[in-house]
Enzyme design. Structure first.
Site, PDB file in Angstrom:
ATOM      1  N   ASP A 102       0.825  -1.168   0.066  1.00  0.00           N
ATOM      2  CA  ASP A 102       0.185   0.042  -0.135  1.00  0.00           C
ATOM      3  C   ASP A 102       0.820   1.272  -0.043  1.00  0.00           C
ATOM      4  O   ASP A 102       2.113   1.450   0.359  1.00  0.00           O
ATOM      5  CB  ASP A 102      -1.067  -0.072   1.110  1.00  0.00           C
ATOM      6  CG  ASP A 102      -1.863  -1.190   1.472  1.00  0.00           C
ATOM      7  OD1 ASP A 102      -2.197  -1.640   0.068  1.00  0.00           O
ATOM      8  OD2 ASP A 102      -2.349  -1.379   2.658  1.00  0.00           O
TER       9      ASP A 102
HETATM   10  N1  URA Z   1      -1.235  -5.968   4.099  1.00  0.00           N
HETATM   11  C1  URA Z   1      -1.780  -4.825   4.013  1.00  0.00           C
HETATM   12  O1  URA Z   1      -2.771  -4.244   4.796  1.00  0.00           O
HETATM   13  N2  URA Z   1      -1.105  -3.638   3.414  1.00  0.00           N
HETATM   14  C2  URA Z   1       0.049  -3.979   2.871  1.00  0.00           C
HETATM   15  O2  URA Z   1       0.670  -2.975   1.960  1.00  0.00           O
HETATM   16  C3  URA Z   1       0.514  -5.125   2.714  1.00  0.00           C
HETATM   17  C4  URA Z   1      -0.282  -6.048   3.640  1.00  0.00           C
END
Ligand code: URA
Length: 237
Positions: A102
């Protein structure tokens, strides 16, 4: 492959641009011998403007992604490609992130132009473990580890329970979690399911490969041994 196509595919320019570069004598061997399009030379021997060519196709690299960078080629904000040589975004085959992190997450991001390898790493069948360091908005209550390990946790709007995940508590509001799937916003949704909220998320490892001491915002190519570490020995072909 002819030199023009080889160099153009590495993102140095269009075939026309590269033809002009060759004509101008900018493509050489290390000893200065000027190459023409028909020349036969090993990839590692070729130089452009006195610099070795970028890595050959089959490139696998690790990036220490900072927060606030998106795993995308086009985004109004900052993108991870800004942290790589500009040419990498123009390579053919394209260098793409292996799975996603993310925008507000940091840590180990793999990128490769090897589509089948990327698929092997992200395939749900392979169960490649991914380890994250999390900082939470509220203190852990001690029950999360058992809930995550049970393999019965159902996330909102999903129809199958999550595979068991391992939680190691590292502080009142910090933990290390290892998951073997890659569902959408999985770690954040897991903590939301137990009444908490992830404030910071940092990926420390994929398979047996850790980020190590790679500084934030920096990248490097992986060795074949490191690529093997990512895949581990899951027993799948
Ligand atoms: N889980 C999440 O919520 N975000 C990420 O970036 C990776 C795993």
């Amino acid at each position: 492959m002819r030199l023009i196509r080889l160099i153009a595919n590495l993102g140095y320019g269009s075939q026309r641009d590269v033809k002009a570069m060759i004509k101008a004598g900018r493509v050489t061997l290390a000893d200065g011998t000027v190459l023409d399009d028909g020349a036969r030379a090993a990839h590692h021997e070729i130089q452009v403007d006195g610099e070795p060519l970028d890595p050959a196709p089959g490139l696998v690299l690790m990036l220490h992604k900072p927060e606030d960078y998106t795993c995308s080629t086009s985004d109004p904000g900052r993108i991870v490609y800004e942290l790589l040589p500009e040419r990498f975004m123009r390579r053919n085959p394209v260098v793409a992130p292996v799975g996603r992190l993310d925008r507000d997450s940091s840590g180990l991001l793999l990128l490769t132009d090897d589509g089948p390898l990327s698929h092997r790493i992200t395939s749900p069948k392979r169960h490649v473990p991914k380890t994250y360091e999390v900082t939470l908005a509220r203190p852990l209550n001690g029950e999360e580890g058992a809930i995550f390990a049970a393999g019965t946790l159902m996330l909102r709007s999903e129809t199958t329970p999550l595979a068991p995940a391992e939680l190691v508590v590292t502080g009142p509001q910090t933990a290390r979690i290892t998951i073997t799937e890659g569902r959408y916003h999985q770690v954040k949704r897991m903590f939301a399911a137990v009444g908490n909220h992830v404030e910071r998320l940092h990926r420390a490892a994929i398979g047996g490969l850790s980020l190590g001491d790679l500084p934030e915002g920096r990248w490097r190519c992986l060795t074949p041994d490191e690529i093997a570490l990512v895949l581990g020995s899951s027993g799948c072909p």
